[in-house]
Scaffold this motif. Structure first.
Motif, short mmCIF file in Angstrom:
data_model
loop_
_atom_site.label_atom_id
_atom_site.label_comp_id
_atom_site.label_asym_id
_atom_site.label_seq_id
_atom_site.Cartn_x
_atom_site.Cartn_y
_atom_site.Cartn_z
N HIS A 29 0.74 -1.27 0.02
CA HIS A 29 0.05 0.07 -0.07
C HIS A 29 0.92 1.34 -0.10
O HIS A 29 2.19 1.39 0.35
N VAL A 30 0.33 2.35 -0.23
CA VAL A 30 0.77 3.64 -0.42
C VAL A 30 -0.03 4.77 -0.07
O VAL A 30 -1.20 4.50 -0.44
N GLN A 31 0.24 5.87 0.88
CA GLN A 31 -0.48 6.64 1.13
C GLN A 31 -0.50 7.88 0.14
O GLN A 31 0.67 8.23 -0.44
N LEU A 32 -1.72 8.55 0.01
CA LEU A 32 -1.71 9.77 -1.15
C LEU A 32 -2.12 10.92 -0.39
O LEU A 32 -3.21 10.65 0.45
N LEU A 33 -1.60 12.17 -0.57
CA LEU A 33 -1.88 13.26 -0.02
C LEU A 33 -1.95 13.28 1.55
O LEU A 33 -1.01 14.03 2.10
N ARG A 34 -2.51 12.57 2.28
CA ARG A 34 -2.23 12.49 3.69
C ARG A 34 -1.30 11.44 4.17
O ARG A 34 -0.81 10.76 3.21
N GLU A 35 -0.78 11.60 5.63
CA GLU A 35 0.20 10.69 5.91
C GLU A 35 0.01 10.25 7.46
O GLU A 35 -0.15 11.22 8.10
N LEU A 36 0.01 8.98 7.76
CA LEU A 36 0.01 8.60 9.09
C LEU A 36 1.48 7.58 9.09
O LEU A 36 1.39 6.82 8.44
N HIS A 37 2.11 8.09 10.06
CA HIS A 37 3.34 7.07 10.31
C HIS A 37 2.88 5.66 10.79
O HIS A 37 3.88 4.87 10.27
N SER A 38 1.86 5.46 11.26
CA SER A 38 1.40 3.98 11.65
C SER A 38 1.14 3.23 10.42
O SER A 38 1.21 1.94 10.49
N LEU A 39 1.07 3.69 9.33
CA LEU A 39 0.55 3.10 8.06
C LEU A 39 1.76 2.78 7.24
O LEU A 39 1.63 2.43 6.06
N GLY A 40 3.00 3.35 7.60
CA GLY A 40 4.18 2.84 6.83
C GLY A 40 4.70 4.09 6.39
O GLY A 40 4.29 5.34 6.49
N GLY A 41 5.98 4.16 5.62
CA GLY A 41 6.80 5.14 5.09
C GLY A 41 6.80 5.55 3.54
O GLY A 41 7.66 6.04 2.90
N GLN A 42 5.55 4.87 3.10
CA GLN A 42 5.26 5.32 1.60
C GLN A 42 4.36 6.39 1.39
O GLN A 42 3.18 6.04 1.76
N ARG A 43 4.62 7.52 0.83
CA ARG A 43 3.66 8.60 0.60
C ARG A 43 3.93 9.56 -0.38
O ARG A 43 5.06 9.79 -0.79
#
Length: 347
Positions: free
Chosen positions: A140-154
């Motif tokens: 998975h990868v985060q887009l626009l927003r970022e939560l550190h608990s979800l990993g380091g891909q944004r």
């Protein structure tokens, strides 16, 4: 439903031969593969995804989870991602959460249950622990927003700098009573944008807490309500910076409803560059976000990760730069109104 056995019977070959041909097995000749494909199309054969999942084969589905598809940021993202993934045979599945973390969890569960190849998501402010755990099992990868608990891909934007651009522009025009309407601080984007607003105004000793109004980013009605609150102040602002597309749309509608002249009564810097913003009241000065480019970069990077043999995802952060588009909704404080006839962009 048409099965592999039906295709085999039509061709007079074994079911294993048909299965290997459909899987592009190198042991099957090109001619046989073509014959199998032709008969499969003729009979209307569709691969059994559930059976493939039981064999541990990942699907060609990629989940996209966004808060609000009415926001054109997200429809643009969906279009750009789809165009990136389609050439490699991946299909985008869209889910909308309205920033409800229970809905978000349900969508993630469903996507994991169909063995999606990966997920691209704009996470809610505080995802449920189960959702965080589930995401660890899928790329998975985060887009626009970022939560550190979800990993380091944004993949995102410099949200702080975006609002600083708008505020600094108004400061250069002589404004000091500059208000802000934007997302709440519980979102990473909201916190960064508010920080940019405060930083720019504190640099000229002009920050005032009463001029900050933050609320849900998916509600245009909130932008209208916030504007009414600001213009009712004993000392109303002379200028306004918006921190969200929906807020901007709500404010522009409310300016018309209130008979508020822009920029005569209020200089306005919007957020995002919707097609309608270009002609609204002669053109809206606004913060432009390179959404399509950001989504395309995200899609191409993610596609590369999906094609790797391991599920391990490297840490990767991409931050795009916003720009300020100058039009006719801002003017120097106490200066006579002079409307521009042509739009210009200033980085």
């Amino acid at each position: 439903m048409v099965t592999i056995k039906d295709i085999a019977a039509q061709l007079g070959v074994s079911a294993s031969t048909v299965g290997r041909a459909l899987a592009d097995d190198p042991r099957i000749s090109g001619a046989m593969k073509q014959r199998v494909q032709e008969v499969a199309v003729e009979l209307g054969y569709v691969a059994n995804r559930a059976a493939r999942m039981m064999r541990g084969v990942s699907s060609k589905l990629v989940g996209l989870i966004v808060p609000d598809i009415r926001n054109t940021f997200y429809s643009t993202i969906a279009h750009s991602l789809s165009k990136c993934l389609e050439p490699e045979g991946y299909q985008l599945m869209l889910s909308e959460t309205d920033d409800d973390r229970l809905v978000e969890l349900r969508h993630v569960r469903e996507l994991v249950s169909v063995n999606v190849a990966g997920m691209i998501l704009v996470p809610s402010a505080k995802p449920l622990p189960e959702m965080v755990r589930l995401l660890k099992s899928v790329r998975h990868v985060q887009l626009l927003r970022e939560l550190h608990s979800l990993g380091g891909q944004r993949f995102g934007m410099d949200d702080r700098r975006a609002i600083e651009l708008g505020v600094e522009h108004l400061i250069e025009l002589g404004h000091r009573r500059i208000a802000y309407i934007g997302p709440t601080e519980d979102l990473s984007t909201g916190a960064a944008r508010l920080e940019g607003y405060r930083h720019a105004l504190k640099a000229v000793n002009a920050w005032s807490a009463e001029l900050e109004v933050c609320g849900a980013p998916t509600q245009g009605a909130f932008g209208a309500e916030a504007l009414r609150r600001l213009v009712a102040l004993k000392h109303p602002p002379s200028a306004l910076v918006l921190g969200g597309v929906q807020h901007t749309q709500g404010v522009l509608d409310e300016c018309i409803a209130l008979g508020l002249q822009v920029p005569e009564h209020l200089s306005v810097v919007g957020f995002g560059d919707e097609p309608g913003f270009r002609w609204w009241n002669g053109g809206l000065t606004t913060i432009n976000v390179p959404v399509s480019e950001m989504a395309t970069s995200c899609g191409l990077w993610f596609l590369h990760q999906l094609q790797q043999p391991t599920n391990d995802m490297p840490r990767y952060r991409s931050v795009s730069a916003p720009t300020l588009v100058l039009r006719s909704s801002t003017r120097a404080l106490d200066a006579p109104v002079k409307r521009r006839t042509r739009n210009s962009a200033n980085a």
